[in-house]
Design a protein around this motif. Structure first.
Motif, PDB file in Angstrom:
ATOM      1  N   ASN A  40      26.337  24.434 -31.628  1.00 26.62           N
ATOM      2  CA  ASN A  40      26.514  23.731 -30.220  1.00 26.62           C
ATOM      3  C   ASN A  40      25.815  23.767 -30.113  1.00 26.62           C
ATOM      4  N   ALA A  56      33.546  21.921 -24.935  1.00 25.59           N
ATOM      5  CA  ALA A  56      31.982  21.678 -25.924  1.00 25.59           C
ATOM      6  C   ALA A  56      30.388  21.900 -25.224  1.00 25.59           C
ATOM      7  N   PHE A  98      25.630  18.583 -31.897  1.00 24.89           N
ATOM      8  CA  PHE A  98      26.388  19.573 -32.732  1.00 24.89           C
ATOM      9  C   PHE A  98      25.267  19.315 -33.729  1.00 24.89           C
TER      10      PHE A  98
END
Length: 593
Positions: free
Chosen positions: A369, A290, A375
């Motif tokens: 993202n 991520a 996010f």
């Protein structure tokens, strides 16, 4: 899953849920019919899009997937159902099919259990379950839930891990078309009944061996669990008695198992911090990087509770930061019924985004993202908020028409057959697939039957897997349907657009290359994808990364392997499958056409 609204009035939202999405603008203030005499502006020609045809019957996928009673649900276990998988179990270069099944409360009717289908390479499949060893070997078919695919022993053959309400199972691929249940010898047996759901192979410590994360939904004992009743809290919906939960039921802990590199696993849930995560009803799990620091993180879609984003601390531990990073709740701060999750780079900014499916009256969420693992909920600005009529499950960010812009496909199906009998208009048991075409610029438009009547066909669907089963250069869709045969949507993509597929083989990294990150540059665009194990709703997809290229005839490729090594391929020709081996570059791969 279930929200707190027990009175379903004919609100503006309810009215819109009963009509096709395409008619919604007509019913809204300011819509075309609300401006008498207004001229409709001329529209630019829209490029053609993919059309989908359900070829399951012709392909030989005709067996009903048994799961629960069908016309009623006494317990939540019967309704949540299962996933499915595209994977090449015999290394012949063609995606085979695995579909999880279940049973009924009263037993295991003929045809119960899981099924493996061999790809005949001519558009048809053969059921090879019996000889594969993947039929429930103890003769007591259970409530299968999820599947994740990965080569846990690095022998070059993809293995299967299956989650259950009951005992989870690890099947080792023997390389000869058969599998062996090695759950006990691998150290993965558990003394108690667990309601396990999502799973993902992930090399969390980057030692070249695939570890295993297992999500668990809730604690329930069918022998003592309450039954549907309007007099019991959390056992009604819209005034109708339905199965109880998940609210009111104890939440479950989550598990992480470290691969010891010798075919066995060690439970490291406590020392990694994973065991402390017992505050959400966890469903689908997907691992990806991520924050782009080179270490795999784990996202878990959670039902009626905050979803989780487990950030890798690089030392064998994780910290949970879903709320802090913007993926735990909806954009307006509400807990939602998180079911499934897909990942991909929808806006071509080089970062991996998340799409997450939800419950009635809750739009599927799209989370953008920023490249650092933070996010933004862009559901409204992307246009996904216009569809809230159904309970949604499987999800994928996939470029279906090869125009270079990834689209979004979602499966749907009701949870409560009792509510459907009371009001089939508001709560249909069967509902369509939902397909959003990427228009570029960060927005989507819902396609409906414009992408083929089989997209709009109504089924009670759960898991979805995405892959190119006929090796024709576009992405098809496999869908698990509750108490029906599966759906196999063949994609007939428009001609003219180019594509490229990339299959990765790890050497220092795990053999499946799970966790590898690939950036493809084509024309003036760049798109990122990662090799993942579990995804969608309790499912696993074709591990060959597929990139639509639009008009571009070549592409530049950058691979960041899980080991940290970065490699490049320049000016690769379009319309081919490239096999890249860590440290060697392009090598001769499996057959494709």
């Amino acid at each position: 899953m279930r929200n707190n609204k027990e009175s379903h009035l004919w609100t503006r939202r309810k009215l819109l849920r009963t009509v096709p999405a395409a008619l919604a603008p007509v019913l809204l203030p300011g819509g075309v019919s609300g401006r008498l005499g207004a001229e409709v502006p001329a529209q630019k020609a829209v490029p053609s899009f993919s059309r989908f045809v359900d070829v399951a019957q012709a392909a030989g996928l005709t067996s009903t997937i048994i799961y629960g009673e069908g016309d009623s649900c006494t317990y939540i276990v019967e309704s949540m159902a299962t996933g499915c998988a595209f994977f090449d179990y015999d290394n012949d270069g063609w995606m085979d099919i695995f579909i999880l099944g279940g049973r009924t409360l009263n037993g295991t009717p003929p045809g119960s259990g899981n099924r493996l289908y061999y790809n005949n390479r001519d558009g048809t499949f053969t059921d090879v379950t019996a000889k594969s060893g993947l039929a429930d070997q103890d003769g007591a078919q259970g409530w299968a839930q999820g599947v994740c695919v990965g080569d846990y022993n690095n022998d070059g053959w993809e293995d299967l891990f299956l989650t259950y309400y009951g005992q989870n199972r690890l099947y080792r691929n023997n390389g000869d078309g058969t599998f062996t249940n090695v759950t006990a010898e691998a150290g993965l047996l558990h003394p108690k009944t667990r309601y396990s759901t999502g799973c993902t192979f992930v090399d969390y410590n980057r030692d070249g061996h695939l570890d295993l994360f297992i999500a668990n939904y809730l604690e329930i004992d069918l022998s003592t669990a309450p039954k549907p009743s309007v007099d019991v809290p959390n056992c009604t919906y819209a005034g109708v008695a339905v199965f109880c939960g998940p609210r009111g039921m104890p939440k479950a802990r989550q598990y992480l198992y470290r691969n010891n590199g010798d075919g066995t696993f060690t439970d490291v849930s406590e020392e990694s911090g994973i065991a402390a995560l017992n505050g959400s009803y966890c469903l689908t799990a997907v691992s990806f990087d991520a924050d782009e620091d080179g270490w795999p993180d784990i996202f878990v879609a959670c039902d009626m509770t905050p979803s989780l984003l487990l950030m890798n601390n690089h030392d064998g531990t994780f910290r949970e930061e879903g709320l802090f990073r913007g993926v735990a709740l909806s954009g307006d701060g509400q807990e939602v019924g998180g079911m499934g999750a897909g990942v991909g780079d929808y806006n071509l900014d080089g970062h991996t985004d998340i799409v997450k499916t939800h419950f009635y009256d809750q739009a599927t969420g799209l989370y953008r993202n920023n490249g650092k693992g933070n996010f933004d909920d862009v559901t409204v600005e992307a246009g996904l908020n216009k569809e809230t009529r159904y309970v949604c499950y499987g999800a994928g960010i996939v470029d279906f028409d090869n125009d270079g812009w990834p689209d979004i496909l979602i499966t749907s199906g009701a949870l409560y057959p009792e509510a459907a009998r009371a009001n089939a208009t508001l709560f249909p048991v069967r509902s369509p697939r939902i397909l959003f075409r990427n228009r570029g610029g960060g927005t989507f438009v819902e396609m409906g039957a414009d992408a083929g009547s089989d997209i709009a066909a109504a089924h009670c669907s759960r898991g979805a897997s995405f892959g190119d089963f006929d090796n024709d250069g576009d992405m098809d869709v496999l869908i698990m349907n509750l108490n029906e045969p599966p759906t196999l949507l063949r994609n007939d993509a428009p001609s003219g657009n180019h594509w490229i597929k990339i299959r990765l083989e790890g050497v220092k990294s795990n053999r499946s290359a799970i966790g590898a990150r690939v950036a493809v540059r084509y024309g003036d665009k760049v798109q990122v994808q990662e090799v993942v194990s579990g995804c969608s709703f309790l499912s696993s997809s074709d591990p060959r990364l597929h990139f639509g290229l639009g008009a571009a005839a070549t592409a530049d490729i950058e691979v960041r392997w899980p080991s940290g090594t970065v490699e490049h391929v320049c000016s690769a020709a379009a319309n081919q499958l490239l096999t890249l081996r860590e440290g060697e570059g392009q090598v001769k791969g499996r057959p494709f056409r």
